[in-house]
Design a protein around this motif. Structure first.
Motif, PDB file in Angstrom:
ATOM      1  N   PRO A 247     -17.594 -22.252  28.310  1.00  0.00           N
ATOM      2  CA  PRO A 247     -15.940 -22.943  28.132  1.00  0.00           C
ATOM      3  C   PRO A 247     -15.407 -23.755  28.443  1.00  0.00           C
ATOM      4  CG  PRO A 247     -16.075 -21.202  29.374  1.00  0.00           C
ATOM      5  CD  PRO A 247     -17.623 -20.843  29.341  1.00  0.00           C
ATOM      6  N   PRO A 248     -15.018 -25.129  27.670  1.00  0.00           N
ATOM      7  CA  PRO A 248     -14.751 -24.498  26.778  1.00  0.00           C
ATOM      8  C   PRO A 248     -15.698 -24.725  25.087  1.00  0.00           C
ATOM      9  CG  PRO A 248     -14.044 -26.722  27.196  1.00  0.00           C
ATOM     10  CD  PRO A 248     -14.518 -25.727  28.260  1.00  0.00           C
ATOM     11  N   PRO A 249     -15.466 -24.442  23.802  1.00  0.00           N
ATOM     12  CA  PRO A 249     -16.821 -24.832  23.222  1.00  0.00           C
ATOM     13  C   PRO A 249     -16.735 -26.302  22.968  1.00  0.00           C
ATOM     14  CG  PRO A 249     -14.762 -24.021  21.819  1.00  0.00           C
ATOM     15  CD  PRO A 249     -14.374 -24.121  23.595  1.00  0.00           C
ATOM     16  N   SER A 250     -18.416 -26.466  23.046  1.00  0.00           N
ATOM     17  CA  SER A 250     -18.488 -27.463  22.486  1.00  0.00           C
ATOM     18  C   SER A 250     -17.961 -28.944  21.371  1.00  0.00           C
ATOM     19  CB  SER A 250     -20.443 -27.655  22.955  1.00  0.00           C
ATOM     20  OG  SER A 250     -20.950 -28.949  21.945  1.00  0.00           O
ATOM     21  N   ASP A 251     -17.759 -29.584  21.455  1.00  0.00           N
ATOM     22  CA  ASP A 251     -17.430 -30.484  20.158  1.00  0.00           C
ATOM     23  C   ASP A 251     -19.008 -30.522  18.731  1.00  0.00           C
ATOM     24  OD1 ASP A 251     -15.315 -30.709  21.734  1.00  0.00           O
ATOM     25  OD2 ASP A 251     -15.704 -32.773  21.846  1.00  0.00           O
ATOM     26  N   GLY A 252     -19.691 -30.053  19.551  1.00  0.00           N
ATOM     27  CA  GLY A 252     -21.109 -30.553  18.790  1.00  0.00           C
ATOM     28  C   GLY A 252     -21.291 -29.137  17.923  1.00  0.00           C
ATOM     29  N   LEU A 253     -20.483 -28.645  17.683  1.00  0.00           N
ATOM     30  CA  LEU A 253     -20.361 -28.082  16.925  1.00  0.00           C
ATOM     31  C   LEU A 253     -19.808 -27.819  15.816  1.00  0.00           C
ATOM     32  CD1 LEU A 253     -19.133 -24.623  18.990  1.00  0.00           C
ATOM     33  CD2 LEU A 253     -21.439 -24.963  17.541  1.00  0.00           C
ATOM     34  N   LEU A 254     -19.050 -29.102  15.545  1.00  0.00           N
ATOM     35  CA  LEU A 254     -18.453 -29.483  14.798  1.00  0.00           C
ATOM     36  C   LEU A 254     -19.232 -30.786  13.832  1.00  0.00           C
ATOM     37  CD1 LEU A 254     -14.376 -28.821  15.084  1.00  0.00           C
ATOM     38  CD2 LEU A 254     -16.262 -27.730  13.952  1.00  0.00           C
ATOM     39  N   GLU A 255     -20.071 -31.368  14.732  1.00  0.00           N
ATOM     40  CA  GLU A 255     -21.342 -32.702  14.856  1.00  0.00           C
ATOM     41  C   GLU A 255     -21.647 -31.805  13.483  1.00  0.00           C
ATOM     42  OE1 GLU A 255     -22.006 -34.085  18.289  1.00  0.00           O
ATOM     43  OE2 GLU A 255     -20.348 -34.841  18.514  1.00  0.00           O
ATOM     44  N   PHE A 256     -21.926 -32.270  12.103  1.00  0.00           N
ATOM     45  CA  PHE A 256     -23.181 -31.319  11.217  1.00  0.00           C
ATOM     46  C   PHE A 256     -24.083 -32.527  10.706  1.00  0.00           C
ATOM     47  CE2 PHE A 256     -18.877 -29.136  10.324  1.00  0.00           C
ATOM     48  CZ  PHE A 256     -18.726 -28.426  10.651  1.00  0.00           C
ATOM     49  N   GLU A 257     -24.857 -32.385  10.598  1.00  0.00           N
ATOM     50  CA  GLU A 257     -26.311 -32.747   9.522  1.00  0.00           C
ATOM     51  C   GLU A 257     -26.214 -33.643   8.609  1.00  0.00           C
ATOM     52  OE1 GLU A 257     -29.637 -30.924  10.437  1.00  0.00           O
ATOM     53  OE2 GLU A 257     -29.870 -31.201  12.103  1.00  0.00           O
ATOM     54  N   ASN A 258     -26.657 -34.639   7.900  1.00  0.00           N
ATOM     55  CA  ASN A 258     -26.436 -35.096   6.566  1.00  0.00           C
ATOM     56  C   ASN A 258     -27.122 -34.439   5.562  1.00  0.00           C
ATOM     57  OD1 ASN A 258     -24.063 -37.509   7.933  1.00  0.00           O
ATOM     58  ND2 ASN A 258     -25.550 -38.272   7.917  1.00  0.00           N
ATOM     59  N   ASN A 259     -26.261 -33.235   5.047  1.00  0.00           N
ATOM     60  CA  ASN A 259     -27.543 -32.165   4.403  1.00  0.00           C
ATOM     61  C   ASN A 259     -26.889 -33.322   2.506  1.00  0.00           C
ATOM     62  OD1 ASN A 259     -26.587 -30.634   5.934  1.00  0.00           O
ATOM     63  ND2 ASN A 259     -27.111 -28.700   4.837  1.00  0.00           N
ATOM     64  N   ASP A 260     -28.239 -32.750   2.006  1.00  0.00           N
ATOM     65  CA  ASP A 260     -28.741 -33.680   0.487  1.00  0.00           C
ATOM     66  C   ASP A 260     -27.096 -32.873  -0.497  1.00  0.00           C
ATOM     67  OD1 ASP A 260     -28.858 -34.975  -1.264  1.00  0.00           O
ATOM     68  OD2 ASP A 260     -31.239 -34.261  -1.725  1.00  0.00           O
ATOM     69  N   LEU A 261     -27.024 -33.783  -1.417  1.00  0.00           N
ATOM     70  CA  LEU A 261     -25.661 -33.042  -2.080  1.00  0.00           C
ATOM     71  C   LEU A 261     -25.807 -32.776  -3.312  1.00  0.00           C
ATOM     72  CD1 LEU A 261     -22.135 -34.228  -1.253  1.00  0.00           C
ATOM     73  CD2 LEU A 261     -22.841 -32.303  -1.189  1.00  0.00           C
ATOM     74  N   GLY A 262     -27.791 -32.868  -4.451  1.00  0.00           N
ATOM     75  CA  GLY A 262     -28.088 -33.482  -5.328  1.00  0.00           C
ATOM     76  C   GLY A 262     -29.090 -34.407  -5.381  1.00  0.00           C
ATOM     77  N   ASP A 263     -30.202 -34.310  -6.347  1.00  0.00           N
ATOM     78  CA  ASP A 263     -31.061 -35.238  -7.001  1.00  0.00           C
ATOM     79  C   ASP A 263     -29.759 -36.067  -7.367  1.00  0.00           C
ATOM     80  OD1 ASP A 263     -33.205 -34.091  -5.703  1.00  0.00           O
ATOM     81  OD2 ASP A 263     -32.981 -32.587  -7.124  1.00  0.00           O
ATOM     82  N   SER A 264     -28.841 -35.971  -8.246  1.00  0.00           N
ATOM     83  CA  SER A 264     -28.331 -36.589  -9.111  1.00  0.00           C
ATOM     84  C   SER A 264     -27.127 -37.238  -8.732  1.00  0.00           C
ATOM     85  CB  SER A 264     -28.463 -36.166 -10.987  1.00  0.00           C
ATOM     86  OG  SER A 264     -27.486 -34.655 -10.698  1.00  0.00           O
ATOM     87  N   SER A 265     -26.204 -38.232  -9.904  1.00  0.00           N
ATOM     88  CA  SER A 265     -25.027 -38.890  -9.480  1.00  0.00           C
ATOM     89  C   SER A 265     -24.294 -37.678 -10.137  1.00  0.00           C
ATOM     90  CB  SER A 265     -25.092 -39.986 -10.620  1.00  0.00           C
ATOM     91  OG  SER A 265     -25.213 -40.037 -11.119  1.00  0.00           O
ATOM     92  N   GLU A 266     -24.726 -36.830 -11.070  1.00  0.00           N
ATOM     93  CA  GLU A 266     -23.576 -35.765 -11.937  1.00  0.00           C
ATOM     94  C   GLU A 266     -24.062 -34.811 -11.103  1.00  0.00           C
ATOM     95  OE1 GLU A 266     -23.504 -33.243 -15.866  1.00  0.00           O
ATOM     96  OE2 GLU A 266     -25.135 -34.781 -15.815  1.00  0.00           O
ATOM     97  N   GLU A 267     -24.672 -34.415 -10.181  1.00  0.00           N
ATOM     98  CA  GLU A 267     -24.465 -33.497  -9.469  1.00  0.00           C
ATOM     99  C   GLU A 267     -23.863 -34.000  -7.342  1.00  0.00           C
ATOM    100  OE1 GLU A 267     -27.640 -29.959  -7.215  1.00  0.00           O
ATOM    101  OE2 GLU A 267     -28.206 -31.386  -7.995  1.00  0.00           O
ATOM    102  N   ARG A 268     -24.301 -34.774  -7.895  1.00  0.00           N
ATOM    103  CA  ARG A 268     -23.347 -35.296  -6.545  1.00  0.00           C
ATOM    104  C   ARG A 268     -22.049 -35.090  -6.943  1.00  0.00           C
ATOM    105  NH1 ARG A 268     -27.914 -38.722  -5.506  1.00  0.00           N
ATOM    106  NH2 ARG A 268     -26.943 -40.409  -7.049  1.00  0.00           N
ATOM    107  N   ALA A 269     -21.349 -35.716  -7.883  1.00  0.00           N
ATOM    108  CA  ALA A 269     -20.153 -36.045  -7.795  1.00  0.00           C
ATOM    109  C   ALA A 269     -19.251 -34.186  -8.439  1.00  0.00           C
ATOM    110  CB  ALA A 269     -20.224 -37.105  -9.401  1.00  0.00           C
TER     111      ALA A 269
END
Length: 541
Positions: A247-269
């Motif tokens: 303890p205390p919990p690491s700040d790294g727990l809230l550092e998220f990787e950049n995940n892909d939101l989809g292949d098309s602009s419509e899906e990402r929106a």
């Protein structure tokens, strides 16, 4: 003030000022005096609210149920309809606080797992009245922030902690340094973590809770909360620290990787829209709107049963619930993002009724989305009936009454009465919103399920007309449509979104409730089920 006051005597404005001068050092004497008052009708509205506040707040500090009850009785003598919006909101705020304080005193006596609680129901009702559209803006900012915070606290108490974040967030949007809301949100994240069966998500929730409580401790410097509340924040933070090896919990727990939101602009929106409105079946979406939460990962976990058919049935029904929800969500998105005239609407002859109607495929998407989201609740009731072996006829199971011994709601079933399963109790209290007319407060910013149920019935069985201007719009020649429930498209869209968010919360409560039940079962020496289940996938064959 010599001698013993007549219990039926009335306070004078001069005496109110004298009592005010005794506070806070002599609050016990002040509470004793005003507890004997039967009427405050002769006082100004300001003094009436002041006296009620003494009984409610100082009575709670003194642990006096009698004083709080006296405050409630006096508040009931005030004609709310005769007050202006500001004073009406203040009265409702004091009543909500009174019932909440009295409930808290009762909980200390060991009744915290009593599923039925009249004081809790009254408190929710009065805080909903406090945040009605025509009163909340008239309140002093501090009372606005407290109203939203307290309503969130009540939701969390019932087990509706996913929905509670809406109110804590609203208080913090208005004032980011309102430490009581910050601390309660931290406790909410901690509560959430105790039922999440995903270890990584649970760690994130704990980290978020720790950080919120760290900020909330600054309340000690400004005094918005009593010392005992700040000490409560510290106890929760220490509890969280004990769950981490370093303890205390690491700040790294809230550092998220950049995940892909989809292949098309419509899906990402579409996925960004879902993230923004917290619509993914993913507990992380209540922590962040970053792409890491843009997946519907919620599932039932490992089920145990001696009969394989029961496991298959539960998993099959859950799959159906998820797919219906995802469909309703996408229909809502399509309906709320029209891109010109849909090709299906071309060459369709419609008559102009001169009240600015909007007829379109996208408008019907909104209606279908609301109907589909609503229908999920009764299927959740089917799941509860089957999983908890309630024995109710599947042809008469409804979300609003599955909890009771019979269809007309007379007494909780033995399976639920005082059961120590918080998210399951949250589902029960969510069902109250759909069948309890007294919890429906018109124009409240907390839209009750009953209002949504009535709107769904209008869509399903009657006739809802979407218009450009809604009920407040102009009517040609003074004519109105006598059969339609007329509503602006924007308002209907907001209510459909609210319905979808309630459905999401219900699905989360269901999975967390099942996980809690599975944890209570004794460990098996043999596999719970010899069949191996994995992801189904989404591709059409």
């Amino acid at each position: 003030m010599n001698g013993t006051p007549d219990p039926t005597s009335r306070l004078t404005s001069l005496e109110v000022e004298s009592l005010q001068a005794l506070l806070p050092e002599h609050r016990e004497e002040v509470v004793d005096r005003v507890s004997m008052v039967d009427s405050i009708a002769n006082l100004s509205t300001t003094d009436q609210l002041r006296v009620i506040g003494w009984l409610v707040d100082h009575g709670s500090d003194l642990g006096s149920r009698i004083a709080i009850s006296a405050g409630i009785d006096l508040a009931k003598t005030v004609d709310s309809d005769s007050l202006d919006a500001e004073h009406r909101g203040m009265l409702q705020y004091r009543l909500g606080t009174a019932y909440s304080n009295r409930m808290s005193l009762q909980a200390k006596r060991g009744d915290e797992w009593n599923w039925e609680n009249n004081d809790l129901e009254h408190a929710i009702r009065h805080f909903r009245r406090t945040i009605q559209e025509d009163t909340v803006d008239e309140l002093a900012p501090l009372e606005q922030w407290r109203s939203f915070t307290n309503l969130g606290n009540l939701y969390s108490t019932t087990g509706r902690f996913v929905e509670a974040f809406d109110f804590w967030n609203e208080a913090l949007i208005q004032q980011p340094y309102f430490f009581p809301a910050r601390g309660q949100r931290g406790i909410g994240f901690y509560t959430y973590s105790q039922y999440d069966h995903d270890g990584k998500h649970r760690a994130v929730l704990l980290k978020k809770a720790y950080d919120q409580l760290e900020v909330a401790k600054m309340d000690r410097l400004v005094g918005l909360s009593p010392e005992k509340t700040v000490q409560q924040f510290e106890r929760y933070q220490a509890r969280i620290s004990s769950e981490f090896e370093s303890p205390p919990p690491s700040d790294g727990l809230l550092e998220f990787e950049n995940n892909d939101l989809g292949d098309s602009s419509e899906e990402r929106a579409y996925r960004r829209w879902c993230l923004r409105h917290r619509l993914f079946l993913n507990t992380l979406n209540d922590v962040t709107s970053e792409p890491v939460a843009a997946q519907d990962t919620l599932h039932l976990g490992q089920l145990q049963d001696t009969r394989q058919e029961r496991i298959v049935t539960c998993l099959g029904l859950w799959n159906h619930l998820v797919e219906e929800y995802v469909t309703a969500r996408h229909l809502l998105y399509q309906g709320s993002h029209p891109d010109g005239t849909h090709y299906a609407d071309r060459d369709v002859y419609l008559t102009n009724t001169l009240d600015y109607p909007i007829h379109s495929v996208q408008g019907e998407y909104l209606k279908i989305s609301l109907r589909t989201a609503y229908s999920i609740f009764d299927k959740i009731a089917q799941f509860i009936n089957y999983y908890f072996e309630c024995g109710r006829d599947t042809g008469e199971v409804q979300f609003s009454d599955i909890w009771f011994q019979n269809r007309h709601g007379s007494g909780l079933q033995e399976q639920f009465s005082s059961r120590e399963n918080l998210p399951l109790r949250g589902l029960y209290w969510l069902s109250k919103d759909f069948n309890n007319d007294s919890l429906l407060i018109e124009n409240s910013l907390d839209l009750a399920g009953r209002e949504l149920a009535e709107l769904r019935n209008g869509v399903e069985h009657r006739y809802v007309k979407l218009t450009e201007w809604g009920l407040s719009g102009r009517r040609a020649n003074g004519l109105t449509d006598e059969l339609a429930t007329t509503m602006s498209r924007d308002e209907f869209e907001r209510k459909a979104l609210t319905m979808l968010r309630k459905t999401r919360a219900a699905l989360i409560y269901l999975t967390l409730a099942v996980y809690h039940e599975e944890r209570q079962k004794p460990e098996r020496t043999s596999p719970a089920m010899p069949l191996q289940f994995g992801p189904l996938g989404n591709a059409l064959q």
